[in-house]
Design an enzyme around this catalytic site. Structure first.
Site, mmCIF file in Angstrom:
data_model
loop_
_atom_site.group_PDB
_atom_site.id
_atom_site.type_symbol
_atom_site.label_atom_id
_atom_site.label_comp_id
_atom_site.label_asym_id
_atom_site.label_seq_id
_atom_site.Cartn_x
_atom_site.Cartn_y
_atom_site.Cartn_z
ATOM 1 N N PHE A 59 76.905 32.615 56.649
ATOM 2 C CA PHE A 59 76.572 31.499 56.683
ATOM 3 C C PHE A 59 75.253 31.571 55.785
ATOM 4 C CE2 PHE A 59 78.944 31.776 60.688
ATOM 5 C CZ PHE A 59 79.411 30.480 60.900
ATOM 6 N N ASP A 60 75.143 30.175 55.045
ATOM 7 C CA ASP A 60 73.709 29.286 54.918
ATOM 8 C C ASP A 60 73.230 28.412 56.196
ATOM 9 O OD1 ASP A 60 72.069 28.396 52.999
ATOM 10 O OD2 ASP A 60 72.940 26.218 53.285
#
Length: 535
Positions: free
Chosen positions: A7-8
């Site tokens: 995930f960013d």
């Protein structure tokens, strides 16, 4: 299966706008640059800070590094906590972990800040790997961050690296996240609820684009690769099946509307009958007609009929909103965000008002002039009932309540559902035809068909539900006021007056048409230029 998920952070798990923009403002002010509009600074969310200062404010490398230092001066004590986690993210992370996924965060933000933010929101413990940039300015490129996160994520895990990559997903909201995923040969998922412009995401060509945390969770739990893509591209139930299923999908809300409207009539009649018995005689006589002895109700007055009609529309409108229109309008609004070529300028709204009023008044005058209003007894009866109430009561019911309820079913629900099975042009015609038939007489039916086509087209052109509601209210209010004041009788005496209104209406709608085409061409040209620059 999506066994490994990266995930960013900013714009994907959390909304950091307040903190990031405030810190950018702080850094810029140290160089004598004032930027009071935080929205202008949202492009700083996602990419490396140094590159952003260089790109957006043309700082040289030394000056950009100094700006980053000023930024962090405020960020590490205050800006880091001016942040919020997106609704549904904690539950999604827990569900993914509960399904034995290995999770990682791959962010361009310095690792020390990433860890502090995740711990602040009490989700850091769910991530197996947390990788960001370094405070010394190294590893800021997203591809480098993703590569390092994958190295740590796969470390100590048996199996072929390429096989693992086929079960790995990178989730982010900017083109940099997609590029980082592509550089490593893993599946990319772009979220449109973050800060990446949709045209940017389309050009980046991720494997998937999702619009909400809920959609993202379903996709990540559903699997990855070809299996997930095939599943995600399956048509919704309303888009499959027989012709009868598609017809039922559109007509069921209409039948529910008719049923709830009938129920509303009974509710209104019950209320009028009971109110008449408890209100003072003077007030009750405004609602019902009593016999000579004043003991038995013989019928309702125009105000009483209007009250019952208001109850019918309110009950029907609430039922359609609750069970159908709310979902359809939410879906339609999300579609608007995917299509930027929409009329938005004050000039477009002014032309819309002129077009609607010109068409509504002009058609009414035309019907009077050609005598079509005299051929339908059902129309005469409907008109007599409609205009028998007191002016204020009639205007409230016919000019406001009825248009809103009818727009919820005909444009809000039926038109939006029709668009799921056919082109919008056909959806306009079919929804307008249903709108005309609903009025049950040739005069109002043909008038409603023409206006229904116009209102649905305006809805499609402007993209927001308040437009058809406002257009319908303008049509009904203008007709009601001109009729009740007797102005129609004066205006309808001359053909040239009718022609002026029709020409004004046609001119207003034509200008809307021209502006819509110009907006579409501008959007397509902009998208083409962006695509060329990207290549």
């Amino acid at each position: 299966m999506n066994d490994y998920i990266l995930f960013d952070l900013d714009g994907t798990l959390t909304d950091p706008k307040e903190g990031i923009t405030a810190c950018v403002q702080y850094a810029l002010s140290s160089f004598g640059i004032e930027e009071p509009d935080a929205d202008e600074l949202t492009p700083f969310i996602g990419p490396p800070l140094k590159e952003s200062f260089m790109e957006f404010y043309e700082f040289d490398e030394e000056k950009a590094e100094a700006a980053v230092e000023k930024y962090r001066e405020r960020f590490q004590d205050k800006g880091i906590f001016e942040n919020r986690i997106y609704n549904g993210v904690p539950e999604m992370i827990r569900n993914l972990k509960g399904n034995h996924k290995r999770l990682a965060v791959a962010s361009s933000k310095p690792t020390v800040f990433v860890k502090q933010i995740l711990d602040h929101f009490e989700i850091g413990k769910y991530f197996d790997v947390i990788v960001g940039s370094e405070l010394d300015g190294t590893r800021t490129d997203k591809a480098e961050v993703v590569a390092e996160a994958l190295r740590r994520l796969y470390e100590g895990r048996e199996g072929d690296i390429e096989e693992k990559k086929r079960s790995t997903v990178m989730v982010g909201d900017r083109k940099f996240d997609v590029a980082g995923a592509k550089a490593e040969g893993i599946v990319s998922v772009a979220v449109s609820y973050g800060y990446g412009p949709l045209d940017e995401l389309k050009i980046a060509k991720p494997d998937y684009i999702v619009r909400s945390v809920e959609e993202l969770e379903k996709l990540l739990l559903r699997g990855s690769g070809k299996e997930a893509k095939a599943q995600s591209q399956k048509k919704a139930p309303e888009q499959t099946g027989t012709l009868m299923n598609k017809i039922w999908f559109v007509m069921f809300p209409f039948l529910a509307y008719i049923f709830s409207r009938s129920l509303g009539f009974y509710v209104g009649s019950f209320l009028v009958a009971n109110l008449a018995g408890i209100l003072p005689k003077g007030l009750s006589e405004k609602l019902v007609i009593w016999d000579e002895a004043g003991e038995q109700i013989l019928g309702t007055t125009g105000n009483g009929a209007a009250f019952i009609l208001a109850a019918a529309y309110l009950v029907a409108g609430f039922a359609i909103w609750k069970f159908f229109a709310k979902e359809e309008l939410g879906s339609a609004e999300r579609e608007v965000k995917l299509k930027h070529a929409r009329l938005q300028s004050p000039a477009a709204y002014a032309c819309m008002v002129i077009g609607v009023l010109g068409a509504a008044v002009g058609l009414n005058l035309l019907y009077e002039l050609i005598g079509i209003t005299n051929v339908s007894e059902s129309f005469k009866q409907a008109a007599a009932e409609q205009y028998s109430a007191a002016f204020a009561m009639g205007l409230l019911v016919n000019g406001l309540i009825a248009p809103f309820a009818e727009e919820l079913i005909f444009r809000g629900t039926m038109y939006n559902r029709l668009k799921k099975n056919q082109k919008y042009q056909m959806a306009i015609v079919v929804s307008a035809l249903c709108f005309g038939i609903y009025h049950s007489n040739i005069v109002q039916g043909s008038y409603a068909f023409f206006l229904g086509c116009m209102i649905a087209w305006l809805y499609e052109s402007f993209g927001h539900f308040y437009v058809p509601v406002a257009a319908h209210i303008l049509c009904n209010t203008a007709a009601y006021i001109l009729t009740m004041t007797g102005a129609f009788g004066v205006l309808a005496a001359k053909w040239w007056i009718c022609a002026i209104f029709l020409l004004a209406g046609a001119a207003g709608l034509y200008l809307c048409f021209r502006m819509r085409n110009a907006a579409v061409k501008l959007f397509e040209e902009t998208e083409r230029k962006i695509s060329v620059n990207k290549e």
